[in-house]
Scaffold this motif. Structure first.
Motif, PDB file in Angstrom:
ATOM      1  N   GLY A  41     -41.874  18.824   4.895  1.00 35.45           N
ATOM      2  CA  GLY A  41     -41.035  19.654   5.748  1.00 35.45           C
ATOM      3  C   GLY A  41     -39.568  19.660   5.352  1.00 35.45           C
ATOM      4  O   GLY A  41     -39.092  18.768   4.646  1.00 35.45           O
ATOM      5  N   GLU A  42     -38.855  20.676   5.845  1.00 36.93           N
ATOM      6  CA  GLU A  42     -37.450  20.869   5.482  1.00 36.93           C
ATOM      7  C   GLU A  42     -36.489  20.521   6.614  1.00 36.93           C
ATOM      8  O   GLU A  42     -35.290  20.456   6.404  1.00 36.93           O
ATOM      9  N   VAL A  43     -36.993  20.273   7.805  1.00 35.87           N
ATOM     10  CA  VAL A  43     -36.110  20.009   8.936  1.00 35.87           C
ATOM     11  C   VAL A  43     -36.376  18.629   9.527  1.00 35.87           C
ATOM     12  O   VAL A  43     -37.362  17.973   9.201  1.00 35.87           O
ATOM     13  N   GLY A  44     -35.489  18.225  10.423  1.00 38.03           N
ATOM     14  CA  GLY A  44     -35.648  16.952  11.095  1.00 38.03           C
ATOM     15  C   GLY A  44     -35.498  15.772  10.148  1.00 38.03           C
ATOM     16  O   GLY A  44     -34.866  15.872   9.086  1.00 38.03           O
ATOM     17  N   LEU A  45     -36.066  14.642  10.524  1.00 41.29           N
ATOM     18  CA  LEU A  45     -36.002  13.452   9.684  1.00 41.29           C
ATOM     19  C   LEU A  45     -36.655  13.719   8.334  1.00 41.29           C
ATOM     20  O   LEU A  45     -36.193  13.234   7.305  1.00 41.29           O
ATOM     21  N   MET A  46     -37.730  14.518   8.349  1.00 36.87           N
ATOM     22  CA  MET A  46     -38.418  14.823   7.094  1.00 36.87           C
ATOM     23  C   MET A  46     -37.479  15.514   6.120  1.00 36.87           C
ATOM     24  O   MET A  46     -37.393  15.145   4.944  1.00 36.87           O
ATOM     25  N   GLY A  47     -36.774  16.507   6.602  1.00 35.28           N
ATOM     26  CA  GLY A  47     -35.859  17.236   5.740  1.00 35.28           C
ATOM     27  C   GLY A  47     -34.716  16.381   5.242  1.00 35.28           C
ATOM     28  O   GLY A  47     -34.339  16.437   4.062  1.00 35.28           O
ATOM     29  N   VAL A  48     -34.134  15.555   6.117  1.00 34.22           N
ATOM     30  CA  VAL A  48     -33.039  14.670   5.725  1.00 34.22           C
ATOM     31  C   VAL A  48     -33.514  13.679   4.682  1.00 34.22           C
ATOM     32  O   VAL A  48     -32.829  13.424   3.681  1.00 34.22           O
ATOM     33  N   LEU A  49     -34.690  13.100   4.895  1.00 37.77           N
ATOM     34  CA  LEU A  49     -35.265  12.132   3.952  1.00 37.77           C
ATOM     35  C   LEU A  49     -35.378  12.735   2.557  1.00 37.77           C
ATOM     36  O   LEU A  49     -34.898  12.165   1.564  1.00 37.77           O
ATOM     37  N   ALA A  50     -36.007  13.896   2.470  1.00 43.59           N
ATOM     38  CA  ALA A  50     -36.234  14.533   1.170  1.00 43.59           C
ATOM     39  C   ALA A  50     -34.930  14.999   0.535  1.00 43.59           C
ATOM     40  O   ALA A  50     -34.692  14.769  -0.659  1.00 43.59           O
ATOM     41  N   THR A  51     -34.087  15.633   1.323  1.00 45.42           N
ATOM     42  CA  THR A  51     -32.827  16.157   0.783  1.00 45.42           C
ATOM     43  C   THR A  51     -31.953  15.038   0.235  1.00 45.42           C
ATOM     44  O   THR A  51     -31.395  15.148  -0.870  1.00 45.42           O
ATOM     45  N   GLU A  72     -42.757  28.911   7.082  1.00 41.82           N
ATOM     46  CA  GLU A  72     -41.524  28.528   6.381  1.00 41.82           C
ATOM     47  C   GLU A  72     -40.987  27.165   6.796  1.00 41.82           C
ATOM     48  O   GLU A  72     -39.785  26.975   6.935  1.00 41.82           O
ATOM     49  N   TRP A  73     -41.883  26.182   6.943  1.00 43.07           N
ATOM     50  CA  TRP A  73     -41.463  24.814   7.219  1.00 43.07           C
ATOM     51  C   TRP A  73     -41.321  24.003   5.933  1.00 43.07           C
ATOM     52  O   TRP A  73     -40.840  22.877   5.957  1.00 43.07           O
ATOM     53  N   GLU A  74     -41.755  24.563   4.817  1.00 45.06           N
ATOM     54  CA  GLU A  74     -41.764  23.846   3.544  1.00 45.06           C
ATOM     55  C   GLU A  74     -40.352  23.642   3.003  1.00 45.06           C
ATOM     56  O   GLU A  74     -39.513  24.535   3.047  1.00 45.06           O
ATOM     57  N   HIS A  75     -40.096  22.456   2.448  1.00 52.37           N
ATOM     58  CA  HIS A  75     -38.800  22.142   1.838  1.00 52.37           C
ATOM     59  C   HIS A  75     -38.722  22.841   0.486  1.00 52.37           C
ATOM     60  O   HIS A  75     -39.484  22.544  -0.427  1.00 52.37           O
ATOM     61  N   LYS A  76     -37.790  23.784   0.356  1.00 52.55           N
ATOM     62  CA  LYS A  76     -37.689  24.583  -0.871  1.00 52.55           C
ATOM     63  C   LYS A  76     -37.163  23.793  -2.068  1.00 52.55           C
ATOM     64  O   LYS A  76     -37.376  24.178  -3.206  1.00 52.55           O
ATOM     65  N   GLY A  77     -36.495  22.678  -1.806  1.00 53.85           N
ATOM     66  CA  GLY A  77     -35.939  21.894  -2.908  1.00 53.85           C
ATOM     67  C   GLY A  77     -36.904  20.916  -3.544  1.00 53.85           C
ATOM     68  O   GLY A  77     -36.628  20.377  -4.621  1.00 53.85           O
ATOM     69  N   VAL A  78     -38.031  20.672  -2.900  1.00 53.07           N
ATOM     70  CA  VAL A  78     -39.015  19.720  -3.437  1.00 53.07           C
ATOM     71  C   VAL A  78     -39.936  20.473  -4.389  1.00 53.07           C
ATOM     72  O   VAL A  78     -40.723  21.314  -3.964  1.00 53.07           O
ATOM     73  N   THR A  79     -39.833  20.160  -5.673  1.00 49.07           N
ATOM     74  CA  THR A  79     -40.649  20.866  -6.667  1.00 49.07           C
ATOM     75  C   THR A  79     -42.040  20.260  -6.812  1.00 49.07           C
ATOM     76  O   THR A  79     -42.973  20.936  -7.232  1.00 49.07           O
ATOM     77  N   ASP A  80     -42.188  18.973  -6.472  1.00 49.77           N
ATOM     78  CA  ASP A  80     -43.499  18.311  -6.525  1.00 49.77           C
ATOM     79  C   ASP A  80     -44.140  18.462  -5.146  1.00 49.77           C
ATOM     80  O   ASP A  80     -44.135  17.541  -4.338  1.00 49.77           O
TER      81      ASP A  80
END
Length: 193
Positions: A41-51, A72-80
């Motif tokens: 995910g791209e938002v919340g703790l999930m988004g902060v973690l990945a970003t 559109e919940w997918e994190h666009k910056g995560v390529t894997d």
């Protein structure tokens, strides 16, 4: 590279301290050279973690069901990013190649994931360390309930070894290094007595 699976909230409306804890966990795991595996995910703790992990050039793998991509919940910056058919497949892959599972604050989805891995570990189906990050005492009521399960003999006292609790993300990597390895014969531990 070892994989650490992280379960956490997707809500962006939570207190800043929970979001900060997700960023801190990302920093700690990247510094210790772990790949973060999470729900994509791209938002919340999930988004902060990945970003935050990506900002530090860390390795991040997301696993997300198709229906979440469509909204559109997918994190666009995560390529894997691995797309799966449903939540069950997602949970299976999140745990499959994981060396450890870390649980941050979250809602019913996070709690479901936590209880599934606790149950699997109790039944000897997984052996990974499960670390609960108890930010600001978030998990205190849940930990009290787990104690009650033991007090009321729904679990044995030794089942409290299924998980480990730390107060903050800064303690996670140290705990991973010190926790004893779980036996592959853990199914005997789960036997009803």
């Amino acid at each position: 590279m070892k994989n650490v699976t992280v379960f956490c909230a997707s809500s962006p409306k939570v207190k800043p301290e929970y979001l900060e804890e997700a960023a801190k966990l990302a920093e700690e795991l990247v510094k210790a050279d772990y790949r973060i595996v999470y729900g994509g995910g791209e938002v919340g703790l999930m988004g902060v973690l990945a970003t935050r992990a990506l900002e530090l050039q860390g390795q991040v793998r997301g696993i997300i069901p198709h229906f979440m991509v469509e909204v559109e919940w997918e994190h666009k910056g995560v390529t894997d990013m691995i797309h799966v058919n449903d939540m069950a497949e997602r949970k299976k892959l999140l745990v499959k190649d994981s060396h450890a599972i870390v649980v941050l604050a979250g809602g019913i989805g996070t709690l479901e994931e936590l209880f599934e891995v606790l149950s699997l570990k109790k039944l000897g189906q997984i052996v990974q360390p499960i670390i609960i990050v108890n930010t600001a005492g978030f998990f205190d009521p849940l930990l009290q309930m787990l104690d009650k399960l033991v007090d009321e003999q729904f679990m044995r006292a030794e089942h409290k070894q299924l998980w480990h609790v730390v107060a903050s993300a800064s303690e996670v990597c140290g705990a991973l290094e010190q926790l004893p390895r779980w036996s592959a014969n853990a199914i005997e531990f789960a036997a009803v007595k």
